[in-house]
Write an enzyme that holds these catalytic residues in place. Sequence first.
Site, mmCIF file in Angstrom:
data_model
loop_
_atom_site.group_PDB
_atom_site.id
_atom_site.type_symbol
_atom_site.label_atom_id
_atom_site.label_comp_id
_atom_site.label_asym_id
_atom_site.label_seq_id
_atom_site.Cartn_x
_atom_site.Cartn_y
_atom_site.Cartn_z
ATOM 1 N N LYS A 199 0.872 -1.182 0.000
ATOM 2 C CA LYS A 199 0.000 0.000 0.000
ATOM 3 C C LYS A 199 0.911 1.235 0.000
ATOM 4 O O LYS A 199 1.461 1.615 1.027
ATOM 5 C CB LYS A 199 -0.888 -0.008 1.247
ATOM 6 C CG LYS A 199 -2.220 0.711 1.095
ATOM 7 C CD LYS A 199 -2.147 2.180 0.731
ATOM 8 C CE LYS A 199 -2.074 3.083 1.947
ATOM 9 N NZ LYS A 199 -1.957 4.524 1.565
ATOM 10 N N GLY A 251 6.165 5.019 8.743
ATOM 11 C CA GLY A 251 5.361 6.238 8.728
ATOM 12 C C GLY A 251 5.376 6.898 10.082
ATOM 13 O O GLY A 251 6.341 6.746 10.843
ATOM 14 N N SER A 252 4.284 7.573 10.391
ATOM 15 C CA SER A 252 4.252 8.358 11.625
ATOM 16 C C SER A 252 4.019 7.455 12.842
ATOM 17 O O SER A 252 3.392 6.393 12.744
ATOM 18 C CB SER A 252 3.143 9.402 11.534
ATOM 19 O OG SER A 252 1.889 8.764 11.344
ATOM 20 N N THR A 253 4.478 7.912 13.990
ATOM 21 C CA THR A 253 4.274 7.181 15.241
ATOM 22 C C THR A 253 2.784 7.089 15.554
ATOM 23 O O THR A 253 2.293 6.054 16.024
ATOM 24 C CB THR A 253 5.060 7.873 16.368
ATOM 25 O OG1 THR A 253 6.464 7.727 16.077
ATOM 26 C CG2 THR A 253 4.774 7.263 17.725
ATOM 27 N N GLU A 254 2.048 8.143 15.230
ATOM 28 C CA GLU A 254 0.600 8.163 15.471
ATOM 29 C C GLU A 254 -0.094 7.017 14.722
ATOM 30 O O GLU A 254 -0.877 6.256 15.304
ATOM 31 C CB GLU A 254 0.094 9.521 14.976
ATOM 32 C CG GLU A 254 -1.354 9.781 15.147
ATOM 33 C CD GLU A 254 -1.780 11.019 14.320
ATOM 34 O OE1 GLU A 254 -0.894 11.756 13.810
ATOM 35 O OE2 GLU A 254 -3.000 11.200 14.169
ATOM 36 N N GLY A 256 1.409 4.397 13.477
ATOM 37 C CA GLY A 256 2.005 3.150 13.979
ATOM 38 C C GLY A 256 1.198 2.580 15.136
ATOM 39 O O GLY A 256 0.945 1.374 15.215
ATOM 40 N N GLU A 273 8.591 1.119 11.548
ATOM 41 C CA GLU A 273 9.654 2.130 11.459
ATOM 42 C C GLU A 273 8.969 3.477 11.560
ATOM 43 O O GLU A 273 8.282 3.893 10.622
ATOM 44 C CB GLU A 273 10.376 2.060 10.101
ATOM 45 C CG GLU A 273 11.086 0.769 9.819
ATOM 46 C CD GLU A 273 12.311 0.577 10.676
ATOM 47 O OE1 GLU A 273 12.723 1.523 11.382
ATOM 48 O OE2 GLU A 273 12.848 -0.534 10.649
ATOM 49 N N CYS A 307 13.036 10.255 8.314
ATOM 50 C CA CYS A 307 12.749 9.854 9.692
ATOM 51 C C CYS A 307 13.993 10.010 10.562
ATOM 52 O O CYS A 307 13.895 10.236 11.754
ATOM 53 C CB CYS A 307 12.233 8.423 9.723
ATOM 54 S SG CYS A 307 13.208 7.301 8.750
ATOM 55 N N GLU A 404 8.567 16.044 15.714
ATOM 56 C CA GLU A 404 9.104 15.792 14.381
ATOM 57 C C GLU A 404 8.472 16.778 13.400
ATOM 58 O O GLU A 404 7.254 16.786 13.220
ATOM 59 C CB GLU A 404 8.783 14.356 13.966
ATOM 60 C CG GLU A 404 9.395 13.984 12.633
ATOM 61 C CD GLU A 404 9.193 12.518 12.282
ATOM 62 O OE1 GLU A 404 8.041 12.037 12.358
ATOM 63 O OE2 GLU A 404 10.183 11.858 11.932
#
Length: 500
Positions: A199, A251-254, A256, A273, A307, A404
């Site tokens: 994706k 991608g973003s921690t959010e 994730g 990651e 990142c 970030e």
Amino acid sequence: MTAIADFPLAAPVQGFLAGGPKKLLIGGEWVDAASGRTFATHDPATGNVLTEVAHGQAEDVDRAVRAARRAFDEGPWVAMKPNERERLLWRVGDILSERAAEFGQLEALDNGKSVAIASAVDVAWAADVFRYYAGWATKIEGSTVNVSMPFAPDAQFHAYTLREPVGVCGLIVPWNFPLLMASWKLAPALAAGNTVILKPAEQTPLTALLLGEVFQEAGFPPGVVNIVSGFGDAGAALSAHEDVDKIAFTGSTEVGKKIVDAAKGNLKKVTLELGGKSPNIVFADADFDAAVEGSVNAWLFNHGQCCVAGTRMFVEDSIFDEFTQAVAHAASQVKIGPGLDPTTQLGPLVSQEQFDKVTGYLAAGLADGARALTGGKRWGETGYFVEPTVFVDVKPEFSIVQEEIFGPVVAALPFNAADGVAAAANDSIYGLAAGIWTKDISKAHRTARQIKAGSVWINQYNGFDTAMPFGGYKQSGWGRELGAAGLDAYTITKSVNIAL
Ligand code: NAP
Ligand code: MG
């Protein structure tokens, strides 16, 4: 800024873009989204529409998962020998190298990055990743185990382990290195014998879709590689799907954390990651010029959309003013322009959303009382360009130090060597990477051990290699990509014990 018309597109890129809405790759066929819907992907240097792309959603994800499951359970993929997987993956690397100019232009167009970097870094490295993991396909080994079995003292056993593919893997990637992040996941997943659904990010679906053609040309059986372009809901459907065995996400921690929640249903394996706010530490005894050049690269490379970007620059107090001035001067000299111009060093940010986010942080930093030695605002009147920005007079609690930004912005903080720098450098929810600049080898190694980060680069920044494991401490992620560890993440161990 030079007009885009000055940089004509290669014929295959023109042909790819002109070929109507791009389709989804499911079960070896290029198909429309079940809804028939498409969405536009844009050139961030101009905002112009590049082409329409099929808008994949939950139903398409489900079709792709079923195709991947069939390919995993039935031939010919499962029956293929490791050296056949090796040859297929090697072929993908070779085709990427042959078509590097085409892939590089398309990546520069869709993402905004410099075409020189897209070809030399993104595409060339992606080809290297496919070749590296091609080599691993024939080297996946279990072990024989000399078991004791204390409750069966008189019997003998032959025990061994098998390393098997995990199964159907969902690969969800971001827009900052679209082809490269896809290759980091595709290559080890396929080397280990998994089947996949990729994706790509909504902002940058094009090179992933072109890569689908490469997999077909290389001879991968239908259903082994499926590609579903779409938005976050497609990623969410993949993460929650009961028949997906693993999700690999960058991608973003959010997001994730959302994936971890979605994965709970069938307890699928998850590797992540995520974001970073990496410290780049400059001691007074460093090679000054090399440290300036490397430190600019640390936060400016790929427009700061990395990142690992070294966006908290800790400089020993005795050289702080001189060093930050030199970094600001060097940053102010970079050539800003459209990615298609091969002399561009700093291109536009990827989207309006990202542009708004980064300029919002610039305003917040200034409002908090930070001072911009250079930059601090947008560049030009059109496109999503932002000036390289060096902030001083910052406090650790400022949002520009903690969060970030994902743009060409660095916050510089002085430190006193007697107090040490590790505590300040580790004052972050993230732990992805770090840079250290010093000529004192003991200090370099000592500091490397003190820093809580998955990668530490000494007297360089972005010191990646395909053979070196990469991943995060703390909220920068779970698991490792690249190297042998990256392959392990796509295998599962079975123990077999035979009574002789
Ligand atoms: P993101 O939302 O995390 O997107 C990454 C990928 O996840 C995209 O393919 C995205 O699809 C997909 N996605 C979105 N919502 C999802 C969900 N609920 N479940 C599963 N997949 C989902 O990142 P972004 O919005 O593009 O960027 C936001 C911020 O993330 C950036 O400003 C940056 O700070 C950070 N970021 C970090 C990295 C990194 O390498 N660590 C990379 C990119 C961005 P869509 O594209 O359709 O949203
Ligand atoms: Mg998003």
